[in-house]
Design a protein around this motif. Structure first.
Motif, PDB file in Angstrom:
ATOM      1  N   ARG A   1       0.838  -1.193   0.000  1.00 21.70           N
ATOM      2  CA  ARG A   1       0.000   0.000   0.000  1.00 21.70           C
ATOM      3  C   ARG A   1       0.875   1.246   0.000  1.00 21.70           C
ATOM      4  O   ARG A   1       1.803   1.325   0.778  1.00 21.70           O
ATOM      5  CB  ARG A   1      -0.793   0.035   1.303  1.00 21.70           C
ATOM      6  N   PRO A   2       0.594   2.239  -0.866  1.00 22.17           N
ATOM      7  CA  PRO A   2       1.349   3.487  -0.777  1.00 22.17           C
ATOM      8  C   PRO A   2       1.059   4.177   0.572  1.00 22.17           C
ATOM      9  O   PRO A   2      -0.015   3.947   1.115  1.00 22.17           O
ATOM     10  CB  PRO A   2       0.823   4.316  -1.934  1.00 22.17           C
TER      11      PRO A   2
ATOM     12  N   SER B   1       2.434   5.060  -6.230  1.00 23.96           N
ATOM     13  CA  SER B   1       1.539   3.920  -6.303  1.00 23.96           C
ATOM     14  C   SER B   1       1.519   3.294  -7.685  1.00 23.96           C
ATOM     15  O   SER B   1       0.534   2.688  -8.087  1.00 23.96           O
ATOM     16  CB  SER B   1       0.131   4.354  -5.901  1.00 23.96           C
TER      17      SER B   1
ATOM     18  N   ILE C   1       4.527  -0.970  -6.282  1.00 26.92           N
ATOM     19  CA  ILE C   1       3.724  -1.661  -5.258  1.00 26.92           C
ATOM     20  C   ILE C   1       3.835  -3.187  -5.329  1.00 26.92           C
ATOM     21  O   ILE C   1       3.519  -3.863  -4.363  1.00 26.92           O
ATOM     22  CB  ILE C   1       2.231  -1.249  -5.301  1.00 26.92           C
TER      23      ILE C   1
END
Ligand SMILES: *[C@@H]1O[C@H](CO)[C@@H](O)[C@H](O)[C@H]1NC(C)=O
Ligand SMILES: *[C@@H]1O[C@H](CO)[C@@H](O)[C@H](O)[C@H]1NC(C)=O
Length: 299
Positions: free
Chosen positions: A110-111, A280, A285
């Motif tokens: 997850r960013p 992202s 990711i």
């Protein structure tokens, strides 16, 4: 006219206030209230998914593995292992993924895809906030419920070598540690050698249950010269050799009748086409997650 324009101005002001509040609420999500007392206890265990019955709160579930080694390679991108070049970059790992007793997954980070929030996410299971990026450089001890705290509370003996962010997040949790600093981004050799130098002696010992390694060199190479640089292949081959060394040591220690080992290879985030991370995009990711253990079926 005067009245109308001031009403209009106040309306705009209020609207702006609401807008800013909405933005801040989304950008800096309210962190979970963290306090020492919020750590989960055995009685908080959720219902068993298979049987649907409540767990026996007076008894711990049986362990499945005797020892666990977690090898985290900073900025290990999914295609470095699973992609077409994976066979060349990490031949031993790739062979185990395809033929060995293993399970492999593409793990989505997850960013913000930055190391400290990612370590927090991996150990707490919660989503990091953007505020964590600001605090990336000065990480205070992690007070939220987390795996490392729970492992220590359960009497597991842990050893850590690698990125000293871990040592700052978990100050008294490791029975032995050697933190490397990520301050000198131009150094991609010593940061890793400082981790590897402990392996031969540690792998021979029997006094630990969990060994965590965090290698920073690959991430530094990404920042210096990107994912297609000529430095990437030798670094990944070095990581592959280290995984082989750990795997062989675990196999040779495997005793008849005792529980099996578990070896985990993972990344904290990937690397963009320019070698940076934080955002992202897909290469940032997607990271590999490879689980190796004789407990798994051979392919
Ligand atoms: C929980 O485990 C204990 C110890 O093994 C046992 O005595 C007890 O009957 C168990 N309780 C339930 C509800 O299964
Ligand atoms: C590696 O270890 C040496 C000796 O312990 C230390 O002086 C050096 O700062 C370490 N390097 C890094 C990058 O942490």
């Amino acid at each position: 006219m005067k009245v109308r324009s001031s009403v209009f101005a106040s309306f705009i002001l209020i609207l702006e206030g609401i807008g800013v509040a909405l933005f801040l609420r989304g950008f800096f999500p309210v962190p979970l209230k963290s306090s020492i007392s919020s750590k989960n206890k055995l009685s908080d265990l959720p219902v068993e998914p298979l049987t649907g019955s409540s767990p026996n709160s007076s008894r711990l579930p049986q362990p499945l593995f005797k020892r666990v080694v977690i090898m985290l390679v900073d900025a290990l991108r999914e295609d470095f292992v699973f992609g077409p070049n994976g066979r060349m970059y990490m031949p031993y790992t790739r062979h185990l993924v395809e033929r060995g007793s293993s399970y492999s997954f593409v793990a989505k980070a997850r960013p913000p895809t930055v190391t400290m929030p990612r370590i927090k996410a991996l150990t707490t299971g919660t989503i990091p906030g953007f505020i964590d990026v600001v605090m990336n450089l000065n990480s205070p001890a992690l007070l939220e419920d987390n795996l490392i705290w729970q492992a220590k509370a359960a009497g597991k003996r842990m050893v850590f070598y690698g990125d000293d962010t871990w040592v700052r997040l978990f100050p008294k949790h490791f029975m032995e540690h050697d933190g490397t600093t990520s301050f000198f981004v131009s150094d991609y050799t010593e940061v890793d050698n400082n981790v590897t130098r402990h392996l031969d002696s540690t792998l021979k010992r029997d006094d630990w249950d969990i060994l965590i390694l965090h290698y920073l060199g690959l991430d530094h190479i990404g920042h210096i010269s990107g994912p297609h640089s000529s430095l990437i292949q030798p670094k990944l081959m070095e990581m592959d050799d280290i995984l082989k060394k750990i795997h062989s040591a675990l196999i040779s220690k495997e005793a008849e009748g005792s529980l099996p080992y578990l070896l985990v290879l993972c990344g904290d985030h990937g690397m963009s086409e320019t070698g940076s991370h934080g955002g992202s995009s897909e290469p940032e990711i997607n990271t590999p997650l490879v689980l190796l253990s004789p407990a798994f079926k051979r392919k």
